[in-house]
Design an enzyme around this catalytic site. Structure first.
Site, PDB file in Angstrom:
ATOM      1  N   GLY A 179       0.724  -0.838  -0.112  1.00  0.00           N
ATOM      2  CA  GLY A 179      -0.100   0.134   0.284  1.00  0.00           C
ATOM      3  C   GLY A 179       1.125   1.359   0.034  1.00  0.00           C
ATOM      4  O   GLY A 179       1.648   1.616   1.040  1.00  0.00           O
ATOM      5  N   GLY A 205       1.952   4.006   3.831  1.00  0.00           N
ATOM      6  CA  GLY A 205       3.285   3.120   3.588  1.00  0.00           C
ATOM      7  C   GLY A 205       4.176   4.590   2.979  1.00  0.00           C
ATOM      8  O   GLY A 205       5.371   3.863   2.812  1.00  0.00           O
ATOM      9  N   ASP A 249       1.821  -2.191  -4.862  1.00  0.00           N
ATOM     10  CA  ASP A 249       0.684  -0.797  -4.955  1.00  0.00           C
ATOM     11  C   ASP A 249      -0.051  -1.513  -6.164  1.00  0.00           C
ATOM     12  O   ASP A 249       0.645  -1.864  -6.928  1.00  0.00           O
ATOM     13  CB  ASP A 249       0.680   0.314  -5.281  1.00  0.00           C
ATOM     14  CG  ASP A 249      -1.015   1.087  -4.430  1.00  0.00           C
ATOM     15  OD1 ASP A 249      -0.846   1.108  -3.079  1.00  0.00           O
ATOM     16  OD2 ASP A 249      -1.883   1.072  -5.542  1.00  0.00           O
ATOM     17  N   ARG A 270     -10.696   5.087   6.124  1.00  0.00           N
ATOM     18  CA  ARG A 270     -12.217   5.391   7.185  1.00  0.00           C
ATOM     19  C   ARG A 270     -12.584   6.958   6.529  1.00  0.00           C
ATOM     20  O   ARG A 270     -11.796   7.431   5.996  1.00  0.00           O
ATOM     21  CB  ARG A 270     -11.735   5.443   8.405  1.00  0.00           C
ATOM     22  CG  ARG A 270     -12.268   4.891   9.290  1.00  0.00           C
ATOM     23  CD  ARG A 270     -11.463   4.984  10.657  1.00  0.00           C
ATOM     24  NE  ARG A 270     -12.750   4.857  11.320  1.00  0.00           N
ATOM     25  CZ  ARG A 270     -12.902   6.299  13.178  1.00  0.00           C
ATOM     26  NH1 ARG A 270     -11.142   5.783  13.315  1.00  0.00           N
ATOM     27  NH2 ARG A 270     -13.478   6.404  13.533  1.00  0.00           N
ATOM     28  N   HIS A 301      -8.617  -1.725  19.353  1.00  0.00           N
ATOM     29  CA  HIS A 301      -7.912  -0.561  18.753  1.00  0.00           C
ATOM     30  C   HIS A 301      -9.050   0.121  18.214  1.00  0.00           C
ATOM     31  O   HIS A 301      -9.709   0.034  16.982  1.00  0.00           O
ATOM     32  CB  HIS A 301      -7.203  -0.902  16.796  1.00  0.00           C
ATOM     33  CG  HIS A 301      -6.529   0.792  16.484  1.00  0.00           C
ATOM     34  ND1 HIS A 301      -6.168   1.466  17.810  1.00  0.00           N
ATOM     35  CD2 HIS A 301      -6.743   0.530  15.482  1.00  0.00           C
ATOM     36  CE1 HIS A 301      -5.837   2.933  16.599  1.00  0.00           C
ATOM     37  NE2 HIS A 301      -6.391   2.061  15.329  1.00  0.00           N
TER      38      HIS A 301
END
Length: 313
Positions: free
Chosen positions: A10, A15, A34, A83, A176
């Site tokens: 990523g 990354g 990626d 997110r 988490h």
């Protein structure tokens, strides 16, 4: 001496930031991979063009082909969907399960001896996925969460007290997510309990802010999520393993046997204090918690369990 090899899956914000941090420390040679090969190659080239100015000799290369990641010492999984505002970490479950499953299959094929650090959310469930799909020893698959959550808690304490972050050791365990468990009694300022500096009410406010620390950044950025502090947290874990620092850090690891029973979390990956060194997880440390902390811990474990039970793994 051959430099170690680290693969970062990523080439997004986490990354690429991690690649730069690792290269500057000359920790290893780095392969950025990626699904969008151009992004991986472009960011790798950009970092290398900074090397004459910053003065590092580590090599960063970009690729879209897992064959180029072969024989990595450490693989960091940052790939996945980020997110968005209003999204919980759990909303990402099935989308990111597919990503982590596929990545884990490639790691198993090309780097069967690697340590795996998982960063993709929902973190504890994705660490569990990587562990099960790779079939690697439980000491070698670790989720990065507690280091980041503890750093956030420490920064908020520093901001409130005006005391240097270097003096503050904060501790956060549990899943988490919004049920993480920041521990007051294991949080110190130069070895002095944090309760000597802040009132109960002040501390509770900071704990609340820590729990929603990631969400606060998501709201502010509007597009994307935190990446500087997560990348720094991964750096600390990678260095602890490659340089055999044997540091006590909080991380999401697979709990079974006696320790799993103690933490009432057998068969799950959840954040606990570990000793991290050249063998990966060298020890899980048992903490004495009070009744209120155990209650919070059990709530956190229940949240992780709910997600893991949904996984088709």
């Amino acid at each position: 001496m051959d430099r170690k090899k680290i693969t970062i899956v990523g080439a997004g914000n986490i990354g690429a930031t991690l690649a730069l941090l690792l290269a500057r420390r000359e920790t290893a040679d780095i392969t950025l991979i990626d699904i969008n090969e151009g992004v991986a190659k472009g960011k790798a080239l950009d970092i290398m063009e900074a090397s004459p100015i910053l003065g590092f000799n580590a090599r960063v290369t970009g690729t879209g082909d897992y064959a180029d990641t072969a024989n990595s010492d450490v693989v960091v999984i940052t790939a996945g969907f980020p997110r968005k505002p209003g999204m919980s970490r759990d909303d990402l479950l099935f989308k990111n399960f597919e990503v982590v499953k596929e990545v884990s299959e490639q790691i198993k094929r090309y780097s069967p001896d690697a340590f795996v650090i998982v960063v993709t959310n929902p973190l504890d469930a994705m660490t569990y996925t990587a562990l099960k799909v790779t079939g690697f020893p439980k000491e070698k698959v670790i989720g990065m969460a507690g280091v980041l959550d503890s750093a956030r808690f420490a920064y908020f304490i520093s901001e409130k007290t005006g005391i240097s972050v270097e003096n503050i050791k904060a501790f956060v365990i549990g899943g988490h997510g919004d049920d993480m468990v920041p521990l007051k009694k294991y949080t110190t300022i130069s070895g002095i309990p944090v309760t000597k500096f802040l009132s109960e009410e002040e501390l509770n406010k900071l704990i609340e802010r820590t729990r929603f620390g990631g969400g606060e950044i998501v709201q502010l950025l509007k597009t994307g999520s935190a990446f500087y502090a997560p990348a720094a947290s991964i750096l600390e874990m990678v260095i602890a393993i490659l340089w055999n620092k044997r540091k006590i850090l909080s991380a999401s690891v697979y709990l079974d046997g006696e320790v799993g029973e103690y933490y009432k979390a057998s068969g799950l990956c959840v954040g606990v204090p570990i000793v991290l060194g050249k063998n990966g997880v060298e020890k899980v440390i048992k903490l004495e918690l009070d009744d209120e902390e155990w209650k919070q811990w059990e709530k956190s474990v229940a949240s992780v369990k709910k997600l893991v039970e949904k996984l088709p793994v």
